[in-house]
Design a protein around this motif. Sequence first.
Motif, PDB file in Angstrom:
ATOM      1  N   MET A 149       0.735  -1.213   0.065  1.00  0.00           N
ATOM      2  CA  MET A 149      -0.057  -0.026   0.047  1.00  0.00           C
ATOM      3  C   MET A 149       0.904   1.179  -0.004  1.00  0.00           C
ATOM      4  SD  MET A 149      -2.950  -1.481   0.183  1.00  0.00           S
ATOM      5  CE  MET A 149      -4.076   0.031   0.508  1.00  0.00           C
ATOM      6  N   ALA A 150       0.542   2.236  -0.748  1.00  0.00           N
ATOM      7  CA  ALA A 150       1.258   3.411  -0.753  1.00  0.00           C
ATOM      8  C   ALA A 150       0.352   4.655  -1.444  1.00  0.00           C
ATOM      9  CB  ALA A 150       2.506   3.345  -1.906  1.00  0.00           C
ATOM     10  N   ILE A 151       0.593   5.966  -0.968  1.00  0.00           N
ATOM     11  CA  ILE A 151      -0.031   6.892  -1.251  1.00  0.00           C
ATOM     12  C   ILE A 151       0.004   7.241  -2.574  1.00  0.00           C
ATOM     13  CG2 ILE A 151      -0.340   9.491  -0.937  1.00  0.00           C
ATOM     14  CD1 ILE A 151       0.691   9.056   1.900  1.00  0.00           C
ATOM     15  N   GLU A 152      -1.071   7.290  -3.244  1.00  0.00           N
ATOM     16  CA  GLU A 152      -1.160   7.537  -4.823  1.00  0.00           C
ATOM     17  C   GLU A 152      -1.688   8.802  -5.150  1.00  0.00           C
ATOM     18  OE1 GLU A 152      -1.724   6.658  -9.037  1.00  0.00           O
ATOM     19  OE2 GLU A 152      -0.230   6.432  -7.558  1.00  0.00           O
ATOM     20  N   LYS A 153      -2.895   9.370  -4.354  1.00  0.00           N
ATOM     21  CA  LYS A 153      -3.503  10.549  -4.533  1.00  0.00           C
ATOM     22  C   LYS A 153      -3.329  11.256  -3.521  1.00  0.00           C
ATOM     23  CE  LYS A 153      -7.535  10.427  -6.995  1.00  0.00           C
ATOM     24  NZ  LYS A 153      -8.920  10.206  -7.097  1.00  0.00           N
ATOM     25  N   VAL A 154      -2.990  12.784  -3.676  1.00  0.00           N
ATOM     26  CA  VAL A 154      -2.928  13.825  -2.727  1.00  0.00           C
ATOM     27  C   VAL A 154      -3.715  15.077  -3.131  1.00  0.00           C
ATOM     28  CG1 VAL A 154      -1.596  15.421  -1.316  1.00  0.00           C
ATOM     29  CG2 VAL A 154      -0.523  13.130  -2.039  1.00  0.00           C
ATOM     30  N   LEU A 155      -4.810  15.231  -2.225  1.00  0.00           N
ATOM     31  CA  LEU A 155      -5.768  16.325  -2.470  1.00  0.00           C
ATOM     32  C   LEU A 155      -5.311  17.618  -1.461  1.00  0.00           C
ATOM     33  CD1 LEU A 155      -9.294  14.336  -1.965  1.00  0.00           C
ATOM     34  CD2 LEU A 155      -7.895  14.915  -4.054  1.00  0.00           C
TER      35      LEU A 155
END
Length: 367
Positions: free
Chosen positions: A103-109
Motif C-alpha cells: 500500500m502506498a499514497i497515490e492521490k494527494v488532495l
Amino acid sequence: MPKVSALDMPDVPMGQLPEHLQLQRTRVVCKADAPIHTEAIQYSGAYASMGVDNSLQLESFCNNFKIEVIRLTEDEIEFDMIGIDASLANAFRRILIAEVPTMAIEKVLMVNNTSVIADEVLAHRLGLIPLNADPSLFEYLSENDSPNERNTIVYKLDVSCKKGGPRMTVKSDQLKWLPSGSELEMTPPNQSAKPKSYTSFSCSQDSMPEFSKKPLGVKHEDIIIAKLGPGQAIELEAHAVKGIGKVHAKWSPVSTAWYRMLPEVVLLKDIKGDDAEKLVKKCPVNVFDIEDLGNGEKKAVVSKPRACTLCRECIRGVNEELVELRRVKDHFIFTIESAGALPPEVLFTEAVKILEDKCDRVISDLS
C-alpha cells in the motif's frame, strides 16, 4: 569444452567426474584479472561419455534443495539457498522488487500549501512513506472502481507554524488515519446537486475486525516530510491504494534484495611464517587467521570464508599461486531488506507464491 573419454582416465570410475571437470561444473574460479568457468553447463549429455547424467531431475532437485536462515531481524533476513540455478535466484529478486504488492499514497488532495516545497514534490515525498498496512487485506483499485473501505486508506495532514514562532519540522507521525474516509467534498457540477465525498465508505474501517486491532498508520514515525517557517501551513488529504513496484517504485516492498554466490577460499599450499602474517594483513575483512603450530611456527588458515568480498587483495602478486578464490555455483547467500510494510520472511513467502502462480499459468497454457 573438449571431449574427454573415460578410457583416457582409467583412474576415474564411471559415473564420476575427474577433479578438474567437477571444479568447472560446480565452481566459478576468480583469478586476479577475471573469473573463469562462469557459464552453467546446461546440456544434459555434456558428460555422457563418463557415465554422468547432467540433466535436471525433479527428484534430485527436491532432495538437494534447502534453505538455511542465517540471520533474521525485524527488517532484514539473510538466508542460504542451496541447490538452485542463478536464474531462479534472480527470479525471486525481481519478483521481490517489482511484483509483491504493498500500500502506498497515490492521490494527494491539496487544500493549502504555503511551504517552500512545491505541491507535486510534497505529494511525491508522501508517496515514498512506508505504510503500516497489510496489502493482502485490500483489493486493487481499478479505473472503474470507486474508492471504498476495501481498496483505499485515507490520511490527513493539517499542520501550521505560528507567526513569530520558531521553525517547525513536519514528520510522518503527523499523518492521521481517517477510518471513515475522506472529509473533503467534491465540487458539484451544478449548484442544485448535493456535494459528494471523494470516497464511498459504507462503514468505518476501525469497525472492521481486520483493522480494529491494528491502526493503519505509518511504519516509521520520524520521517521528515517538510519544514515550515513562521506563518506557513500545509493542509491536505492523502489516499493510499494497493500497487506493485513495476508500476512505481513507491510500491516496492524492499529497500533492496540481492544475492551472491557462496565464497570458497582455498589455500593451495601451506603458507607459514612471515608469508602467513603478510597474507592475514592483506585481507581487509579478516578472512584469514594465524594458527600456532608450536615451536614458534605459524601458518595461515581460512577462518571466515563467508566474509570474502572478492577484493582479490589476497591473490595479487606472489600469492596468486598459493590462494584460490572460488564461488559455489548453486549456493546463494540471499539478503532481503524490507521497506517496512511487511516482515522480510513474509516478503519471500509472497514471492514464492507469485512464482508458483506464474508456473501454473505456463503449465495451463501448454496443456
